[in-house]
Design a protein around this motif. Structure first.
Motif, short mmCIF file in Angstrom:
data_model
loop_
_atom_site.label_atom_id
_atom_site.label_comp_id
_atom_site.label_asym_id
_atom_site.label_seq_id
_atom_site.Cartn_x
_atom_site.Cartn_y
_atom_site.Cartn_z
N GLU A 5 0.86 -1.19 -0.11
CA GLU A 5 0.07 0.08 0.11
C GLU A 5 0.74 1.03 -0.01
N ALA A 6 1.88 1.11 0.87
CA ALA A 6 2.99 2.44 0.89
C ALA A 6 3.55 2.81 -0.38
N ALA A 7 3.86 1.56 -1.17
CA ALA A 7 4.57 1.66 -2.30
C ALA A 7 3.60 1.96 -3.33
N ALA A 8 2.44 2.00 -3.50
CA ALA A 8 1.53 2.42 -4.37
C ALA A 8 1.09 3.79 -4.12
N GLU A 9 1.19 4.19 -2.97
CA GLU A 9 1.08 5.60 -2.55
C GLU A 9 2.45 6.47 -3.15
N LEU A 10 3.34 5.86 -2.80
CA LEU A 10 4.68 6.47 -3.37
C LEU A 10 4.63 7.05 -4.57
N GLU A 11 4.24 5.97 -5.53
CA GLU A 11 4.12 5.95 -7.01
C GLU A 11 3.05 7.04 -7.31
N GLN A 12 1.93 6.97 -6.51
CA GLN A 12 0.71 7.94 -6.91
C GLN A 12 1.41 9.46 -6.56
N LEU A 13 2.19 9.62 -5.50
CA LEU A 13 2.72 11.02 -4.86
C LEU A 13 3.80 11.53 -6.07
N GLY A 14 4.19 10.68 -6.71
CA GLY A 14 5.15 11.12 -7.81
C GLY A 14 6.41 10.80 -7.67
N TYR A 15 6.85 10.08 -6.60
CA TYR A 15 8.38 9.59 -6.48
C TYR A 15 8.68 8.64 -7.49
N GLY A 16 9.80 8.94 -7.85
CA GLY A 16 10.29 7.84 -9.08
C GLY A 16 10.94 6.57 -8.70
N ALA A 17 11.42 6.39 -7.37
CA ALA A 17 12.09 5.27 -6.95
C ALA A 17 11.81 4.96 -5.39
N ALA A 18 11.86 4.04 -5.04
CA ALA A 18 12.14 3.41 -3.63
C ALA A 18 13.31 2.59 -3.50
N TRP A 19 14.05 3.16 -2.63
CA TRP A 19 15.40 2.73 -2.23
C TRP A 19 15.52 1.84 -0.91
N LEU A 20 15.65 0.65 -1.04
CA LEU A 20 15.67 -0.39 0.14
C LEU A 20 16.82 -0.21 1.10
N GLY A 21 16.61 0.33 2.32
CA GLY A 21 17.87 0.35 3.35
C GLY A 21 18.18 -1.05 3.94
N GLY A 22 19.52 -1.07 4.45
CA GLY A 22 19.86 -2.17 4.81
C GLY A 22 20.61 -2.96 3.82
N SER A 23 20.82 -4.14 4.06
CA SER A 23 21.57 -5.01 3.15
C SER A 23 20.36 -5.66 2.45
N SER A 24 19.80 -5.19 1.54
CA SER A 24 18.49 -5.50 0.84
C SER A 24 18.80 -6.29 -0.43
N ALA A 25 17.94 -7.00 -0.83
CA ALA A 25 18.12 -8.01 -2.31
C ALA A 25 16.80 -8.00 -3.05
N VAL A 26 16.85 -8.57 -4.23
CA VAL A 26 15.87 -8.86 -5.07
C VAL A 26 14.47 -9.15 -4.21
N ARG A 27 14.73 -10.04 -3.22
CA ARG A 27 13.29 -10.73 -2.79
C ARG A 27 12.60 -9.53 -2.11
N HIS A 28 13.65 -8.57 -1.42
CA HIS A 28 12.88 -7.56 -0.77
C HIS A 28 12.14 -6.35 -1.75
N ALA A 29 12.49 -6.38 -2.95
CA ALA A 29 11.95 -5.43 -3.93
C ALA A 29 10.68 -6.07 -4.38
N ALA A 30 10.55 -7.37 -4.46
CA ALA A 30 9.31 -7.93 -5.20
C ALA A 30 8.07 -7.29 -4.85
N PRO A 31 7.67 -7.31 -3.57
CA PRO A 31 6.52 -6.86 -3.24
C PRO A 31 6.12 -5.24 -3.83
N LEU A 32 7.23 -4.50 -3.65
CA LEU A 32 6.95 -3.22 -4.14
C LEU A 32 6.69 -3.24 -5.71
N LEU A 33 7.30 -4.02 -6.28
CA LEU A 33 7.22 -4.09 -7.77
C LEU A 33 5.91 -4.53 -8.23
N GLU A 34 5.31 -5.70 -7.38
CA GLU A 34 3.82 -6.19 -7.74
C GLU A 34 2.88 -5.33 -7.66
#
Length: 294
Positions: free
Chosen positions: A38-67
């Protein structure tokens, strides 16, 4: 136009001028998956172009946001080369690139000796990691490096789409742009404190800065851009804190973000610092900031 220059230009266009940097967005707690989507969808709606995942993140952490989104680019900031093997990273990248082409950026870094037992010859290890990614078919234009010093910035220019420096100033950005040249992406992270009281704002910033003052990669970076050992004591001088963090109302913070663009940044990854849990999703602050960003 070279392939790397073309790729960097495409990345710049896809992520725009502003994004958010968040540890909370990388949570692996199944109970939080809906909130993150829900937060990712709102970020897109608000006009942010990217979400950067802090910590030692990986592809699996990005998947829910991309979906949960259709345009938002998601990047790791950063994936530690010590924690994830290059072959596994390449396989995960290939899968997400097939499903969501052009929407994932593999942000890589060497982390810190204090946080990685196997930390040895970090620059050489990063070069070897990039060699392995090349061999596995991960395009240079789809990866970015957490570069602070000159050598790694040069590597960002030559072996990646660009650089994603963390905890830097516009002065560092100007120096980085000179090293990178015009083409590569330069997307610094910048901490912001939506607090107008100077004492309280600096208190929140110092609470956040404390860990980083124990990590030589950052303290050496501060010294290179003109701070002194005295600036690094007692939680950081006011001069250091005020340079590394923006505080005040939305318009004052917008001015500070603009200074990064004026110094040569293509994109600024905004990290909200509010004294809350690092896993929190500061959605109200993201809304407030979006209201003053173009």
């Amino acid at each position: 136009m070279s392939e790397s220059t073309s790729s960097a230009r495409s990345v710049k266009e896809s992520i725009g001028r502003y994004g958010v940097w968040s540890v909370g967005l990388r949570s692996e707690d199944p109970a939080r998956r809906g909130d993150i989507a829900e937060a990712a969808a709102e970020l897109e709606q608000l006009g942010y172009g990217a979400a950067w995942l802090g910590g030692s993140s990986a592809v699996r952490h990005a998947a829910p946001l991309l979906e949960a989104t259709s345009r938002l680019v998601v990047g790791t900031s950063i994936q530690s080369i010590w924690q994830y093997e290059a072959d596994a990273s390449a396989a995960a990248f290939a899968e997400v690139e097939q499903d969501r082409p052009g929407r994932f950026l593999l942000g890589l870094g060497v982390s810190h000796a204090k946080l990685a037992d196997q930390y040895r010859r970090p620059y050489s290890a990063l070069v070897a990691y990039l060699d392995a990614l090349d061999a596995a078919g991960v395009p240079a234009g789809h990866r970015v490096l957490a570069a602070l010093g000159p050598k790694t910035l040069e590597l960002s220019r030559d072996r990646a789409a660009g650089a994603i420096p963390y905890l830097v100033t516009p002065e560092h950005t100007a120096q980085a742009r000179e090293i990178l040249g015009e083409g590569p992406l330069l997307a610094p992270e910048f901490g912001v404190v939506l607090e107008t009281d100077p004492a309280r704002a600096r208190e929140l910033a110092r609470d956040h800065l404390g860990l980083y003052l124990t990590l030589p990669n950052y303290t050496n970076s501060f010294l290179r851009i003109g701070f002194t050992e005295d600036d690094l004591t007692a939680g950081g001088s006011d001069r250091l804190v005020d340079a590394l963090y923006a505080w005040g109302d939305e318009n004052r913070i917008r001015e500070r973000i603009d200074a990064f663009h004026e110094a040569g940044a293509d994109h600024v990854a905004i990290q909200v610092v509010d004294g809350g849990s690092r896993d929190a999703l500061p959605r109200e602050a993201w809304r407030r900031l979006a209201s003053v960003l173009d």
